[in-house]
Design a protein around this motif. Structure first.
Motif, PDB file in Angstrom:
ATOM      1  N   ASP A   1       4.510  -1.480   5.568  1.00  0.00           N
ATOM      2  CA  ASP A   1       3.452  -0.488   5.796  1.00  0.00           C
ATOM      3  C   ASP A   1       3.564   0.110   7.194  1.00  0.00           C
ATOM      4  O   ASP A   1       3.382   1.315   7.378  1.00  0.00           O
ATOM      5  CB  ASP A   1       2.066  -1.093   5.593  1.00  0.00           C
ATOM      6  CG  ASP A   1       1.736  -1.317   4.134  1.00  0.00           C
ATOM      7  OD1 ASP A   1       2.400  -0.708   3.261  1.00  0.00           O
ATOM      8  OD2 ASP A   1       0.800  -2.085   3.853  1.00  0.00           O
TER       9      ASP A   1
ATOM     10  N   ARG B   1     -10.023   1.050   6.841  1.00  0.00           N
ATOM     11  CA  ARG B   1     -10.268  -0.317   6.354  1.00  0.00           C
ATOM     12  C   ARG B   1     -10.501  -1.293   7.499  1.00  0.00           C
ATOM     13  O   ARG B   1     -11.157  -2.323   7.341  1.00  0.00           O
ATOM     14  CB  ARG B   1      -9.086  -0.811   5.522  1.00  0.00           C
ATOM     15  CG  ARG B   1      -9.008  -0.217   4.152  1.00  0.00           C
ATOM     16  CD  ARG B   1      -7.857  -0.723   3.307  1.00  0.00           C
ATOM     17  NE  ARG B   1      -7.348  -2.021   3.654  1.00  0.00           N
ATOM     18  CZ  ARG B   1      -6.110  -2.423   3.429  1.00  0.00           C
ATOM     19  NH1 ARG B   1      -5.225  -1.615   2.886  1.00  0.00           N
ATOM     20  NH2 ARG B   1      -5.718  -3.643   3.761  1.00  0.00           N
TER      21      ARG B   1
ATOM     22  N   LEU C   1       1.720   4.596   1.255  1.00  0.00           N
ATOM     23  CA  LEU C   1       1.448   5.455   2.409  1.00  0.00           C
ATOM     24  C   LEU C   1       2.325   6.694   2.321  1.00  0.00           C
ATOM     25  O   LEU C   1       3.413   6.741   2.874  1.00  0.00           O
ATOM     26  CB  LEU C   1       1.706   4.696   3.711  1.00  0.00           C
ATOM     27  CG  LEU C   1       0.828   3.483   3.958  1.00  0.00           C
ATOM     28  CD1 LEU C   1       1.296   2.712   5.180  1.00  0.00           C
ATOM     29  CD2 LEU C   1      -0.628   3.886   4.121  1.00  0.00           C
TER      30      LEU C   1
ATOM     31  N   ASP D   1      -3.598   8.881   3.565  1.00  0.00           N
ATOM     32  CA  ASP D   1      -3.399   7.460   3.237  1.00  0.00           C
ATOM     33  C   ASP D   1      -3.446   6.597   4.498  1.00  0.00           C
ATOM     34  O   ASP D   1      -4.024   5.506   4.501  1.00  0.00           O
ATOM     35  CB  ASP D   1      -2.060   7.242   2.529  1.00  0.00           C
ATOM     36  CG  ASP D   1      -1.987   7.916   1.168  1.00  0.00           C
ATOM     37  OD1 ASP D   1      -3.034   8.087   0.517  1.00  0.00           O
ATOM     38  OD2 ASP D   1      -0.862   8.283   0.763  1.00  0.00           O
TER      39      ASP D   1
ATOM     40  N   ILE E   1      -1.170  -5.790   9.348  1.00  0.00           N
ATOM     41  CA  ILE E   1      -0.444  -5.059   8.311  1.00  0.00           C
ATOM     42  C   ILE E   1       0.997  -5.541   8.314  1.00  0.00           C
ATOM     43  O   ILE E   1       1.494  -6.034   9.327  1.00  0.00           O
ATOM     44  CB  ILE E   1      -0.510  -3.520   8.494  1.00  0.00           C
ATOM     45  CG1 ILE E   1       0.126  -3.082   9.810  1.00  0.00           C
ATOM     46  CG2 ILE E   1      -1.940  -3.024   8.366  1.00  0.00           C
ATOM     47  CD1 ILE E   1       0.253  -1.573   9.972  1.00  0.00           C
TER      48      ILE E   1
ATOM     49  N   MET F   1       0.847  -1.177   0.000  1.00  0.00           N
ATOM     50  CA  MET F   1       0.000   0.000   0.000  1.00  0.00           C
ATOM     51  C   MET F   1       0.890   1.238   0.000  1.00  0.00           C
ATOM     52  O   MET F   1       1.892   1.284   0.701  1.00  0.00           O
ATOM     53  CB  MET F   1      -0.911  -0.019   1.228  1.00  0.00           C
ATOM     54  CG  MET F   1      -1.786   1.190   1.345  1.00  0.00           C
ATOM     55  SD  MET F   1      -2.999   0.980   2.658  1.00  0.00           S
ATOM     56  CE  MET F   1      -4.371   1.754   1.854  1.00  0.00           C
TER      57      MET F   1
ATOM     58  N   GLN G   1      -6.965   6.263   5.658  1.00  0.00           N
ATOM     59  CA  GLN G   1      -7.698   5.298   4.840  1.00  0.00           C
ATOM     60  C   GLN G   1      -7.353   3.866   5.232  1.00  0.00           C
ATOM     61  O   GLN G   1      -8.214   2.992   5.245  1.00  0.00           O
ATOM     62  CB  GLN G   1      -7.432   5.540   3.346  1.00  0.00           C
ATOM     63  CG  GLN G   1      -7.928   6.880   2.853  1.00  0.00           C
ATOM     64  CD  GLN G   1      -9.365   7.160   3.224  1.00  0.00           C
ATOM     65  OE1 GLN G   1     -10.258   6.400   2.880  1.00  0.00           O
ATOM     66  NE2 GLN G   1      -9.591   8.248   3.951  1.00  0.00           N
ATOM     67  N   LEU G   2      -6.078   3.623   5.546  1.00  0.00           N
ATOM     68  CA  LEU G   2      -5.664   2.293   6.014  1.00  0.00           C
ATOM     69  C   LEU G   2      -6.388   1.951   7.308  1.00  0.00           C
ATOM     70  O   LEU G   2      -6.953   0.854   7.448  1.00  0.00           O
ATOM     71  CB  LEU G   2      -4.147   2.250   6.217  1.00  0.00           C
ATOM     72  CG  LEU G   2      -3.587   0.984   6.861  1.00  0.00           C
ATOM     73  CD1 LEU G   2      -3.823  -0.233   5.985  1.00  0.00           C
ATOM     74  CD2 LEU G   2      -2.110   1.144   7.160  1.00  0.00           C
TER      75      LEU G   2
END
Length: 74
Positions: free
Chosen positions: A49, A15, A3, A8, A45, A1, A11-12
């Motif tokens: 990330d 999720r 970042l 960002d 994760i 992803m 948004q992670l």
């Protein structure tokens, strides 16, 4: 992803059903770091990330710390 921004990271977190809003930017950033760490420690994760997110959050926290320093030198 990818970042690259705080958005960002938000948004992670989103999720995983995590929404951070405390009202003060620095506190929000610190809480996001705690949540990212929890996700990593729960193996939700990957390390890359996690590292990207923590570096970005810590940089933003440092910027917030520095922006609070006005008039230190006279």
């Amino acid at each position: 992803m990818d970042l690259a921004t705080i958005w960002d990271i938000q948004q992670l977190l989103k999720r995983f059903g995590i929404f951070v809003y405390i009202g003060e930017r620095k506190t929000n950033l610190e809480m996001m770091e705690v949540e990212i760490k929890d996700l990593y420690e729960s193996n939700l994760i990957d390390m890359q990330d996690y590292q990207k997110a923590v570096l970005l959050l810590r940089r933003e926290i440092q910027l917030e710390n520095n922006s609070g320093r006005t008039g230190d030198k006279e």
